[in-house]
Design a protein around this motif. Structure first.
Motif, PDB file in Angstrom:
ATOM      1  N   SER A 196      51.488  38.103  37.646  1.00  0.00           N
ATOM      2  CA  SER A 196      52.066  39.908  37.052  1.00  0.00           C
ATOM      3  C   SER A 196      50.267  40.064  37.858  1.00  0.00           C
ATOM      4  CB  SER A 196      52.176  40.265  35.579  1.00  0.00           C
ATOM      5  OG  SER A 196      51.899  41.545  35.755  1.00  0.00           O
ATOM      6  N   ILE A 197      50.113  42.098  37.353  1.00  0.00           N
ATOM      7  CA  ILE A 197      48.884  42.370  37.788  1.00  0.00           C
ATOM      8  C   ILE A 197      47.871  41.816  36.939  1.00  0.00           C
ATOM      9  CG2 ILE A 197      47.917  44.623  38.278  1.00  0.00           C
ATOM     10  CD1 ILE A 197      50.144  45.072  39.714  1.00  0.00           C
ATOM     11  N   MET A 203      37.203  44.043  35.211  1.00  0.00           N
ATOM     12  CA  MET A 203      37.765  44.659  35.612  1.00  0.00           C
ATOM     13  C   MET A 203      37.569  45.517  36.991  1.00  0.00           C
ATOM     14  SD  MET A 203      41.607  45.699  34.553  1.00  0.00           S
ATOM     15  CE  MET A 203      42.263  46.820  34.744  1.00  0.00           C
ATOM     16  N   CYS A 204      37.613  44.761  38.015  1.00  0.00           N
ATOM     17  CA  CYS A 204      36.900  45.146  39.611  1.00  0.00           C
ATOM     18  C   CYS A 204      37.757  46.376  40.445  1.00  0.00           C
ATOM     19  CB  CYS A 204      37.411  43.575  40.168  1.00  0.00           C
ATOM     20  SG  CYS A 204      36.741  42.965  39.979  1.00  0.00           S
ATOM     21  N   ARG A 205      37.095  47.348  40.303  1.00  0.00           N
ATOM     22  CA  ARG A 205      37.876  48.403  41.277  1.00  0.00           C
ATOM     23  C   ARG A 205      37.844  47.935  43.024  1.00  0.00           C
ATOM     24  NH1 ARG A 205      33.421  53.275  38.799  1.00  0.00           N
ATOM     25  NH2 ARG A 205      32.471  51.949  37.678  1.00  0.00           N
ATOM     26  N   GLY A 206      39.112  48.478  42.812  1.00  0.00           N
ATOM     27  CA  GLY A 206      39.146  48.534  44.597  1.00  0.00           C
ATOM     28  C   GLY A 206      40.076  48.259  45.059  1.00  0.00           C
ATOM     29  N   PHE A 207      40.337  46.820  44.550  1.00  0.00           N
ATOM     30  CA  PHE A 207      41.110  45.784  44.823  1.00  0.00           C
ATOM     31  C   PHE A 207      41.678  45.655  43.633  1.00  0.00           C
ATOM     32  CE2 PHE A 207      37.255  43.973  44.202  1.00  0.00           C
ATOM     33  CZ  PHE A 207      37.587  42.433  43.729  1.00  0.00           C
ATOM     34  N   ILE A 208      43.311  44.894  43.795  1.00  0.00           N
ATOM     35  CA  ILE A 208      44.399  44.927  43.024  1.00  0.00           C
ATOM     36  C   ILE A 208      44.393  42.856  42.024  1.00  0.00           C
ATOM     37  CG2 ILE A 208      46.706  43.957  42.066  1.00  0.00           C
ATOM     38  CD1 ILE A 208      47.028  46.955  43.567  1.00  0.00           C
ATOM     39  N   LYS A 209      43.591  42.716  41.183  1.00  0.00           N
ATOM     40  CA  LYS A 209      43.545  41.563  40.333  1.00  0.00           C
ATOM     41  C   LYS A 209      44.707  40.793  40.044  1.00  0.00           C
ATOM     42  CE  LYS A 209      40.288  39.361  40.209  1.00  0.00           C
ATOM     43  NZ  LYS A 209      39.551  38.110  41.344  1.00  0.00           N
ATOM     44  N   TYR A 210      45.301  39.549  40.480  1.00  0.00           N
ATOM     45  CA  TYR A 210      46.327  38.831  40.577  1.00  0.00           C
ATOM     46  C   TYR A 210      46.418  37.478  39.684  1.00  0.00           C
ATOM     47  CZ  TYR A 210      49.006  41.877  43.720  1.00  0.00           C
ATOM     48  OH  TYR A 210      49.841  42.968  44.880  1.00  0.00           O
ATOM     49  N   PHE A 211      47.375  37.373  38.019  1.00  0.00           N
ATOM     50  CA  PHE A 211      46.887  36.841  37.581  1.00  0.00           C
ATOM     51  C   PHE A 211      48.437  36.278  37.137  1.00  0.00           C
ATOM     52  CE2 PHE A 211      46.912  34.911  33.029  1.00  0.00           C
ATOM     53  CZ  PHE A 211      46.391  33.505  32.801  1.00  0.00           C
ATOM     54  N   LYS A 212      48.992  34.855  37.404  1.00  0.00           N
ATOM     55  CA  LYS A 212      49.744  34.474  37.225  1.00  0.00           C
ATOM     56  C   LYS A 212      50.635  34.880  38.215  1.00  0.00           C
ATOM     57  CE  LYS A 212      48.721  31.599  33.097  1.00  0.00           C
ATOM     58  NZ  LYS A 212      49.769  32.049  31.723  1.00  0.00           N
TER      59      LYS A 212
END
Length: 127
Positions: free
Chosen positions: A12-13, A1-10
């Motif tokens: 959802s988050i 998981m990356c810290r500092g920003f949100i990663k989206y998948f399909k």
């Protein structure tokens, strides 16, 4: 998981999928020092992305970083040259695992901003 920003998948988050599927992660501090370059050196760097399968190579040669069509990539040039005799070895050792991935050839775009090394012993190199 990356810290500092949100990663989206399909729809959802990504973090929500991790929780739903019980996927865990840990951060391993390798005590390495970052190599920081002056801002003007960034434009001289070559974007390098390893490739191990046909659908990924097809999209990478179009500029994408992934098998699916996304906005993420290096789309500066769509013309590539093949380099048949290039050897690159990626090595990563963590506290529990060791990775060694060899590459024996690559594609480079004509403006020299992107290199796609081909993984040895992958579906791309088998007859």
């Amino acid at each position: 998981m990356c810290r500092g920003f949100i990663k989206y998948f399909k729809d959802s988050i990504l973090k929500d999928y991790y929780i739903k599927l019980g996927i865990t992660f840990s951060v391993i501090d390798m005590n390495e020092t970052s190599i920081l370059k002056p801002e003007d050196d960034i434009t001289k760097e070559t974007d390098i992305g390893s490739c191990d399968r046909w659908p990924l190579l097809y999209n990478m040669l179009k500029g994408s970083y992934t098998e699916s069509d996304t906005l993420y990539g290096n789309f500066a040039s769509d013309k590539y040259e093949f380099i048949p005799n290039l050897f690159i070895k990626y090595e990563l050792v963590t506290d529990k695992e060791e990775f060694e991935i060899e590459h024996k050839c690559a594609f480079i775009n004509t403006i020299r901003t992107r290199l796609i090394p081909i993984q040895e012993n992958s579906s791309l190199t088998k007859n």
